[in-house]
Design a protein around this motif. Structure first.
Motif, PDB file in Angstrom:
ATOM      1  N   GLU A   1     -26.773   1.226  50.624  1.00 25.58           N
ATOM      2  CA  GLU A   1     -28.028   2.037  50.380  1.00 25.58           C
ATOM      3  C   GLU A   1     -28.470   2.141  48.915  1.00 25.58           C
ATOM      4  O   GLU A   1     -29.238   2.497  48.374  1.00 25.58           O
ATOM      5  N   TYR A   2     -27.206   2.121  48.078  1.00 31.45           N
ATOM      6  CA  TYR A   2     -27.447   2.226  46.513  1.00 31.45           C
ATOM      7  C   TYR A   2     -28.122   0.951  45.773  1.00 31.45           C
ATOM      8  O   TYR A   2     -28.227   0.910  44.604  1.00 31.45           O
ATOM      9  N   ASN A   3     -28.013  -0.182  46.760  1.00 33.56           N
ATOM     10  CA  ASN A   3     -28.358  -1.381  46.386  1.00 33.56           C
ATOM     11  C   ASN A   3     -27.886  -1.899  44.988  1.00 33.56           C
ATOM     12  O   ASN A   3     -28.447  -1.921  43.794  1.00 33.56           O
ATOM     13  N   PRO A   4     -26.804  -2.085  44.726  1.00 32.39           N
ATOM     14  CA  PRO A   4     -25.913  -2.562  43.806  1.00 32.39           C
ATOM     15  C   PRO A   4     -26.220  -3.881  43.257  1.00 32.39           C
ATOM     16  O   PRO A   4     -26.911  -4.590  44.084  1.00 32.39           O
TER      17      PRO A   4
ATOM     18  N   LEU B   1     -24.411  -6.372  43.035  1.00 33.99           N
ATOM     19  CA  LEU B   1     -23.604  -7.211  43.983  1.00 33.99           C
ATOM     20  C   LEU B   1     -22.753  -6.416  44.890  1.00 33.99           C
ATOM     21  O   LEU B   1     -22.095  -5.420  44.627  1.00 33.99           O
ATOM     22  N   LEU B   2     -22.914  -6.434  46.189  1.00 38.99           N
ATOM     23  CA  LEU B   2     -21.875  -5.927  47.186  1.00 38.99           C
ATOM     24  C   LEU B   2     -20.788  -6.984  47.629  1.00 38.99           C
ATOM     25  O   LEU B   2     -21.292  -7.977  48.301  1.00 38.99           O
TER      26      LEU B   2
ATOM     27  N   THR C   1     -31.299  -4.758  55.012  1.00 39.29           N
ATOM     28  CA  THR C   1     -31.562  -4.008  53.809  1.00 39.29           C
ATOM     29  C   THR C   1     -31.858  -4.750  52.602  1.00 39.29           C
ATOM     30  O   THR C   1     -31.873  -4.443  51.273  1.00 39.29           O
ATOM     31  N   LYS C   2     -31.719  -6.125  52.746  1.00 39.74           N
ATOM     32  CA  LYS C   2     -31.919  -7.236  51.374  1.00 39.74           C
ATOM     33  C   LYS C   2     -30.635  -6.782  50.682  1.00 39.74           C
ATOM     34  O   LYS C   2     -30.869  -7.138  49.267  1.00 39.74           O
ATOM     35  N   THR C   3     -29.687  -6.552  50.845  1.00 39.18           N
ATOM     36  CA  THR C   3     -28.523  -6.118  50.099  1.00 39.18           C
ATOM     37  C   THR C   3     -27.864  -7.548  49.279  1.00 39.18           C
ATOM     38  O   THR C   3     -27.953  -8.428  50.017  1.00 39.18           O
ATOM     39  N   LYS C   4     -27.710  -7.594  48.022  1.00 37.98           N
ATOM     40  CA  LYS C   4     -27.309  -8.612  47.435  1.00 37.98           C
ATOM     41  C   LYS C   4     -25.785  -8.928  47.621  1.00 37.98           C
ATOM     42  O   LYS C   4     -24.993  -8.089  47.173  1.00 37.98           O
TER      43      LYS C   4
ATOM     44  N   PHE D   1     -23.806 -17.058  54.636  1.00 40.50           N
ATOM     45  CA  PHE D   1     -23.994 -15.742  54.465  1.00 40.50           C
ATOM     46  C   PHE D   1     -24.706 -15.492  53.078  1.00 40.50           C
ATOM     47  O   PHE D   1     -25.251 -14.265  53.297  1.00 40.50           O
ATOM     48  N   SER D   2     -24.499 -16.026  52.022  1.00 44.65           N
ATOM     49  CA  SER D   2     -24.925 -15.761  50.921  1.00 44.65           C
ATOM     50  C   SER D   2     -24.830 -16.921  49.803  1.00 44.65           C
ATOM     51  O   SER D   2     -24.147 -17.741  49.780  1.00 44.65           O
ATOM     52  N   ASN D   3     -25.918 -17.087  48.745  1.00 41.69           N
ATOM     53  CA  ASN D   3     -25.700 -18.136  47.728  1.00 41.69           C
ATOM     54  C   ASN D   3     -24.633 -17.482  46.816  1.00 41.69           C
ATOM     55  O   ASN D   3     -24.494 -18.478  45.769  1.00 41.69           O
ATOM     56  N   ASN D   4     -24.340 -16.333  47.010  1.00 39.44           N
ATOM     57  CA  ASN D   4     -23.298 -15.769  45.813  1.00 39.44           C
ATOM     58  C   ASN D   4     -21.850 -15.997  46.860  1.00 39.44           C
ATOM     59  O   ASN D   4     -21.714 -15.322  47.273  1.00 39.44           O
ATOM     60  N   VAL D   5     -21.043 -17.007  46.190  1.00 31.36           N
ATOM     61  CA  VAL D   5     -19.975 -17.229  46.830  1.00 31.36           C
ATOM     62  C   VAL D   5     -18.836 -17.144  45.932  1.00 31.36           C
ATOM     63  O   VAL D   5     -18.756 -17.891  44.758  1.00 31.36           O
TER      64      VAL D   5
END
Ligand code: DQA
Length: 222
Positions: free
Chosen positions: A86-89, A91-92, A112-115, A142-146
């Motif tokens: 919810e705090y949209n950091p 990266l989570l 929630t478009k969480t990064k 799951f993500s481009n950030n691996v």
């Protein structure tokens, strides 16, 4: 080229996090807050205390099964991951194994478009190249950030983690090895395209971590 760092903070109280964060943000591009070092009830307060800096913070709530310290059950951990989202950091960090098991969480974080930074660790060894590549292919769904982190028992293990950069495709890949034999990969990953490397403020949070000052000294060499 500026090589970037991420200081891992593993403090035990919200106020300590705030104090250490201030120092870390002066020295480092990014900071990772290890929320799993706190008691569950301290996490909401900590988020409130640091919310203005969350755009430079990687948030991590590592379970014991993945080498972390989180003391609650999995249901509680998922609820806190959602709260952090919810705090949209910046990266989570969520473990590949967590996302694989929990499609409701995966769906929620997507909505929630969480990064997301999808992560996987091996605290004992470094798998074969074929296994590592397969793992990355699965993680990148799951993500481009691996982030894939192993433990090196030889120089060759560290090299295998670094070879992965040549096939990273469109992923933002963080790949290196922990342990004494892996230390070199914590530096070299930067030169091969890692967006940053994990460092400490002096006391290593993981085996083989350099301090932010040590890494800066090395990457400033001409
Ligand atoms: O995944 C990582 C990398 C790390 O384990 C390291 O080896 O520097 C440190 C952890 O805090 C972080 O979440």
């Amino acid at each position: 080229m500026k090589y970037k760092t991420c200081v891992s903070i593993a403090e035990k109280t919200p106020n300590k996090i705030k104090q250490t964060l201030k120092i870390a943000l002066k020295k480092s591009d990014f900071v990772e807050v290890r929320f799993d070092f706190l008691k569950i009830e301290q996490i909401p307060e900590s988020l409130e205390l640091i919310k203005k800096d969350l755009n430079r913070i990687v948030c991590t709530l590592r379970p014991k099964t993945e080498g972390g310290k989180f003391s609650g059950n999995e249901k509680e951990r998922i609820a806190i991951l959602k709260l952090i989202a919810e705090y949209n950091p910046f990266l989570l960090d969520v473990e590949f194994n967590t996302l694989k098991k929990n499609s409701a969480l995966t769906k929620y974080l997507k909505s929630t478009k969480t990064k997301l930074l999808v992560s996987w660790h091996d605290f004992k060894k470094t798998p074969t190249s074929a296994e590592l590549k397969k793992k990355i292919a699965q993680m990148s769904k799951f993500s481009n950030n691996v982030k894939i982190v192993s433990t090196a028992n030889s120089t060759d293990d560290a090299t295998r983690m670094l070879e992965l950069y040549s096939k990273k495709g469109k992923n933002n890949l963080i790949s290196f090895a922990m342990g004494d034999m892996g230390r070199i990969s914590r530096i070299l990953c930067l030169y091969l395209g890692s967006p940053y490397t994990y460092v400490s403020l002096g006391k290593a949070v993981a085996p083989g971590q350099f301090s932010v000052d040590e890494v800066k000294k090395i990457t400033n060499l001409k």
